[in-house]
Design an enzyme around this catalytic site. Structure first.
Site, PDB file in Angstrom:
ATOM      1  N   LYS A  96      37.029  71.964 -20.198  1.00  0.00           N
ATOM      2  CA  LYS A  96      36.565  71.084 -19.113  1.00  0.00           C
ATOM      3  C   LYS A  96      37.734  70.268 -18.584  1.00  0.00           C
ATOM      4  O   LYS A  96      37.903  70.101 -17.373  1.00  0.00           O
ATOM      5  CB  LYS A  96      35.445  70.161 -19.623  1.00  0.00           C
ATOM      6  N   GLN A 130      29.963  64.960 -25.086  1.00  0.00           N
ATOM      7  CA  GLN A 130      29.836  66.306 -25.653  1.00  0.00           C
ATOM      8  C   GLN A 130      28.837  66.295 -26.812  1.00  0.00           C
ATOM      9  O   GLN A 130      28.965  65.490 -27.736  1.00  0.00           O
ATOM     10  CB  GLN A 130      31.217  66.798 -26.122  1.00  0.00           C
ATOM     11  N   ASP A 188      26.278  66.027 -16.264  1.00  0.00           N
ATOM     12  CA  ASP A 188      25.652  67.088 -17.055  1.00  0.00           C
ATOM     13  C   ASP A 188      24.180  67.255 -16.672  1.00  0.00           C
ATOM     14  O   ASP A 188      23.558  68.263 -16.997  1.00  0.00           O
ATOM     15  CB  ASP A 188      25.723  66.712 -18.549  1.00  0.00           C
TER      16      ASP A 188
END
Ligand code: NAP
Length: 282
Positions: A52, A96, A119
């Site tokens: 990412k 994460q 997200d």
């Protein structure tokens, strides 16, 4: 023979356009910024986070990875999120997952400013999606919708079967398909006679996390087959949930693993960060 949906090529094309968009934004004094918070040393998470960061940097975005010891308290992590919520350099914040057991993931996701929740996992954003007015969309199903669009795959009135009902893939996928007027069936580990249900699908999306689980018995001739799975076989090779070689001759379109859904997921993460930066400037 099925047409291979080349997620990698599509992701590269979209990212090339995004790079130009970022350049333009930067010239106007806005650099989209993404921070990824990583707790502990899970090797798979470390790889995802690195990818990412690389993608964001490649696109000319401001990118930061914040690392924390696995022993960090929930309160301290929440304080860190608050700090990033208030920092105007960052338009996107991603924590994460998975988090260590002593930290309540739900609390953490709730703490992220929904406008920075790139997200798309915040209950507010999931709620908007379920109400048919999505703002931030979970990146994997979002990427799959972009694939349908790019390959002109019509969803209207089609029978779509989603295998898997997780909050991050299966459920949001079902809602996005519904938005496009597909008739959607969501299946899971308690579904009776799954191959027979799957065989009804014009569009079959598989997200279960079991290597080569879906065989030709699950697939109707001419179906579009999307494989979200990322599993390792006994030799450590990355494999999907679908037995590609067996299913491909039956399918009209099919995604491979790797170079299918994966590259699109990360691309949508970047797209939503850029979108968040643009929204903030409006
Ligand atoms: P998850 O949270 O573990 O959910 C798995 C789902 O599959 C559950 O709903 C489960 O049913 C269902 N399932 C498990 N075994 C089944 C069976 N034998 N028959 C029918 N359904 C079954 O997984 P996830 O996070 O959605 O991820 C799924 C897969 O996608 C994993 O391989 C993951 O690594 C991959 N993934 C890939 C990307 C990407 O970018 N390519 C992104 C995210 C995830 P129950 O609810 O009944 O337990």
């Amino acid at each position: 023979m099925g047409i291979k949906i080349d997620g990698k090529a599509l992701a590269d094309k979209i990212q090339a356009d995004m790079k130009l968009e970022v350049e333009q934004l930067v010239s106007q004094g806005v650099q989209p910024g993404l921070v990824v918070l990583l707790v502990g040393e899970n090797p798979a998470s470390q790889t995802y986070v690195k990818n990412k960061e690389l993608a964001a940097t490649r696109l000319g975005m401001h990118s930061e990875v914040s690392l924390y010891e696995a022993s960090i308290t929930e309160a301290d992590l929440l304080a860190e999120i608050q700090r990033y919520n208030e920092d105007p350099k960052f338009h996107g914040i991603l924590v994460q997952l998975p988090l260590p057991e002593h930290i309540d993931s739900e609390k953490v996701l709730l703490a992220i400013d929904p406008k920075k929740d790139v997200d798309g996992f915040h209950p507010m954003n999931l709620g908007k999606l379920f109400m048919g007015a999505p703002e931030m969309i979970p990146c994997t199903p979002y990427g799959i919708m972009k694939m349908f669009e790019a390959y002109d795959i019509d969803l209207e009135g089609k029978n779509a079967v989603v295998i898997g009902r997780s909050n991050i893939v299966g459920k949001p996928m079902a809602h996005l398909l519904l938005e496009k007027n597909a008739t959607v069936t969501v299946t899971h580990s308690r579904t009776k006679d799954l191959p027979a249900v799957a065989k009804q699908a014009d569009i079959l999306v598989v997200a279960i996390g079991r290597g080569h689980f879906v065989t030709k018995e699950f697939v109707k001739e001419g179906a579009v087959v999307i494989d979200v799975g990322m599993n390792r076989d006994e030799n450590g090779k990355l494999i999907g949930d679908v037995k590609y070689d067996e299913v491909e001759p039956l399918a009209s379109y099919i995604t491979p693993v790797p170079k299918g859904v994966g590259p699109m997921t990360i691309t949508m993460l970047m797209a939503q960060t850029i979108e968040a930066a643009k929204r903030k400037e409006r």
